[in-house]
Motif scaffolding. Sequence first.
Motif, mmCIF file in Angstrom:
data_model
loop_
_atom_site.group_PDB
_atom_site.id
_atom_site.type_symbol
_atom_site.label_atom_id
_atom_site.label_comp_id
_atom_site.label_asym_id
_atom_site.label_seq_id
_atom_site.Cartn_x
_atom_site.Cartn_y
_atom_site.Cartn_z
ATOM 1 N N ASP A 363 -6.596 -10.347 -2.727
ATOM 2 C CA ASP A 363 -5.178 -10.394 -3.093
ATOM 3 C C ASP A 363 -4.965 -9.855 -4.508
ATOM 4 O O ASP A 363 -4.006 -9.119 -4.772
ATOM 5 N N GLU A 364 -5.882 -10.232 -5.438
ATOM 6 C CA GLU A 364 -5.762 -9.732 -6.817
ATOM 7 C C GLU A 364 -5.931 -8.222 -6.868
ATOM 8 O O GLU A 364 -5.203 -7.531 -7.587
ATOM 9 N N LEU A 365 -6.896 -7.718 -6.110
ATOM 10 C CA LEU A 365 -7.107 -6.262 -6.068
ATOM 11 C C LEU A 365 -5.883 -5.548 -5.512
ATOM 12 O O LEU A 365 -5.451 -4.514 -6.035
ATOM 13 N N GLN A 366 -5.316 -6.102 -4.437
ATOM 14 C CA GLN A 366 -4.149 -5.471 -3.833
ATOM 15 C C GLN A 366 -2.952 -5.507 -4.789
ATOM 16 O O GLN A 366 -2.207 -4.530 -4.902
ATOM 17 N N GLU A 367 -2.788 -6.632 -5.494
ATOM 18 C CA GLU A 367 -1.684 -6.751 -6.462
ATOM 19 C C GLU A 367 -1.851 -5.725 -7.589
ATOM 20 O O GLU A 367 -0.881 -5.090 -8.025
ATOM 21 N N LEU A 368 -3.085 -5.548 -8.055
ATOM 22 C CA LEU A 368 -3.342 -4.571 -9.111
ATOM 23 C C LEU A 368 -3.071 -3.154 -8.612
ATOM 24 O O LEU A 368 -2.444 -2.347 -9.307
ATOM 25 N N ALA A 369 -3.551 -2.853 -7.402
ATOM 26 C CA ALA A 369 -3.312 -1.522 -6.834
ATOM 27 C C ALA A 369 -1.815 -1.263 -6.661
ATOM 28 O O ALA A 369 -1.324 -0.146 -6.907
ATOM 29 N N ALA A 370 -1.057 -2.303 -6.265
ATOM 30 C CA ALA A 370 0.399 -2.152 -6.110
ATOM 31 C C ALA A 370 1.067 -1.922 -7.460
ATOM 32 O O ALA A 370 1.984 -1.104 -7.590
ATOM 33 N N ALA A 371 0.598 -2.638 -8.498
ATOM 34 C CA ALA A 371 1.170 -2.457 -9.838
ATOM 35 C C ALA A 371 0.956 -1.030 -10.331
ATOM 36 O O ALA A 371 1.814 -0.464 -11.025
ATOM 37 N N LEU A 372 -0.168 -0.434 -9.974
ATOM 38 C CA LEU A 372 -0.445 0.951 -10.389
ATOM 39 C C LEU A 372 0.554 1.928 -9.770
ATOM 40 O O LEU A 372 0.855 2.977 -10.344
ATOM 41 N N ARG A 419 -2.833 11.473 -2.716
ATOM 42 C CA ARG A 419 -3.602 11.091 -1.521
ATOM 43 C C ARG A 419 -4.481 9.858 -1.744
ATOM 44 O O ARG A 419 -5.491 9.653 -1.084
ATOM 45 N N ALA A 420 -4.107 9.025 -2.705
ATOM 46 C CA ALA A 420 -4.848 7.771 -2.929
ATOM 47 C C ALA A 420 -4.536 6.796 -1.794
ATOM 48 O O ALA A 420 -3.446 6.837 -1.203
ATOM 49 N N PRO A 421 -5.453 5.901 -1.458
ATOM 50 C CA PRO A 421 -5.160 4.903 -0.419
ATOM 51 C C PRO A 421 -4.044 3.964 -0.865
ATOM 52 O O PRO A 421 -3.864 3.724 -2.062
ATOM 53 N N LEU A 422 -3.311 3.430 0.093
ATOM 54 C CA LEU A 422 -2.270 2.456 -0.208
ATOM 55 C C LEU A 422 -2.916 1.157 -0.697
ATOM 56 O O LEU A 422 -4.112 0.927 -0.477
ATOM 57 N N PRO A 423 -2.137 0.263 -1.376
ATOM 58 C CA PRO A 423 -2.744 -0.921 -2.000
ATOM 59 C C PRO A 423 -3.652 -1.749 -1.100
ATOM 60 O O PRO A 423 -4.760 -2.109 -1.504
ATOM 61 N N ALA A 424 -3.225 -2.052 0.124
ATOM 62 C CA ALA A 424 -4.056 -2.887 1.012
ATOM 63 C C ALA A 424 -5.357 -2.173 1.359
ATOM 64 O O ALA A 424 -6.441 -2.768 1.370
ATOM 65 N N GLU A 425 -5.227 -0.884 1.661
ATOM 66 C CA GLU A 425 -6.401 -0.054 1.978
ATOM 67 C C GLU A 425 -7.345 0.025 0.785
ATOM 68 O O GLU A 425 -8.573 -0.062 0.908
ATOM 69 N N ALA A 426 -6.750 0.217 -0.399
ATOM 70 C CA ALA A 426 -7.542 0.352 -1.629
ATOM 71 C C ALA A 426 -8.326 -0.929 -1.903
ATOM 72 O O ALA A 426 -9.504 -0.884 -2.273
#
Length: 547
Positions: A363-372, A419-426
């Motif tokens: 969840d923390e990784l996904q939140e960080l990826a979404a913030a980016l 072409r970066a993966p979306l937050p959940a994928e990342a």
Amino acid sequence: MRLDIPVYGPRLRKVARKHFGWPSLRPGQFKPMRAVLRRNDALVVLPTGAGKSAIYQIPAVLLPGPTVVISPLLALQQDQIAALNERDDPKIRAVRVSSAETPAQQREAIEEIRDGRAEFLFITPEQLSDPERLAEVRALEPGLVAVDEAHCISAWGHDFRPDYLALGDMIKQLGRPPVLALTATASPPVRDDIIARLRLRDPEIHVSGLDRRNLFLEVAYCPDEDYRWRRLTTMLDVEQRPGIIYVPTRRAAEELAGRLTEAGYPAEFYHGGMAAGLREQRHRDFTDDKVDIMVATSAFGMGIDKPNIRWVAHVALPDSPDSYFQEIGRAGRDGEPGRAVLLWRSEDEAIQRFFNGGSPDADELQELAAALHQGPQTKTALQKATGLGPRKIGQYLNLLEQVGAVRTGARNKLTVPARAPLPAEAAEAAIEEYERQQLVVGSRTDMMRAFAQSRQCRTETLLAYFGEDQKRPCGHCDNCADGSAAEVDAAEEEGPFPVHSHVRHGEWGTGMVMNYEEERMTVLFDTVGYKTLSVPVVVEQKLLEPA
């Protein structure tokens, strides 16, 4: 300016004598110096005390433009600056820009470099992360960047520092001068990581001098803690001091220091949980010979530039041969005899497995990826947006970078690539990458246990781990002393694949043959790390084929 090959040697020796007062160059220094003068990137692995600093200092006098030295420790920088400036020679004068200088002192340092009154600019990664400072340094048009303690940039390194992760981008923004990476120890996975993260271009790799002939290597299996205590105190009764005892935890450091002191062996402890002022005081007391026995975790590491340490003892299995080699390298730097003693128990491995655990939070990784995805941001802004601490956010960004979910853009801001993966994928990909890395980390602990159990020459086993070949038993380890190394050496036959050849396994992919011992072979696989295999089984079942 490009120097002709035949004049490298005479010019380098002349500079060494004239500007540094060194009558000759040490083994292992000349080839990487030549690489620097050719404007090639280079990675140099030389043991502590072998003269790594000279590899950038001497060529710097011959190269146009100043030399930028990126180093993580202020104390280490200060020692190197003092050694350069005591010569009172403007050609090798050094200045520093760090948190230890006032803004006025920082401006003066930059001006000295700009005006040609100083040659070396020592700086920390934290300073270079400031876009204005980075622009200032770029304007100086550096001719060389030297990265000291380069293993800190590696995710596999034992001194992982998130601040180092952006160095590849920073150096590119400096105008991409040649880069010289220096470290005292780096196994093949760490070397590969350094090259990738610093973006070294077809670097020349120089590894030498890893056999410290003045160090006697000794390992003892301890069936219980009482036996380990008796072996330790017996050593303290006969060995000269000072020395370092490495332990796995902060609590163990405090408890063992107290027990030793009560038993008549005055000792102090050192670990990363102590207040900064107390750590500095303990470091200074040990350096000034006011403390004879230091009981420490691995936090007592870089920056210990003390020549007269007579022994290093480990009272638990280190996490890897990388850590072990780095730590025992602090003994005998004056060239006088030193001793490295490892007192281990089977239970030690469980401690290391515990430290290596703790998967990232999805969840923390996904939140960080979404913030980016909100647009280019600094690391500080991301910390505020996510509430993650500096160390954790550094590790998470490292993982996201490896799966293509983030990169460093203009003005050192973090952005999402096309072409970066979306937050959940990342987040999912980052956790898979972490788990792959943990396989390698776990395999390094396996190799440390194999080293402890080996009947082979200790030096031969260590050098094989680091990708080096030892032609004959070293003669300065316990296995050589009791004859078991000679027995193993005599019993060994040529394996099915040459050492350092590349092989392929059906499940684990490609790897490199590192070592043979009796009927076992060690292979370093790209995806799962070090594996020890039975040679008869490999041959009979055709488990490996040439890659």
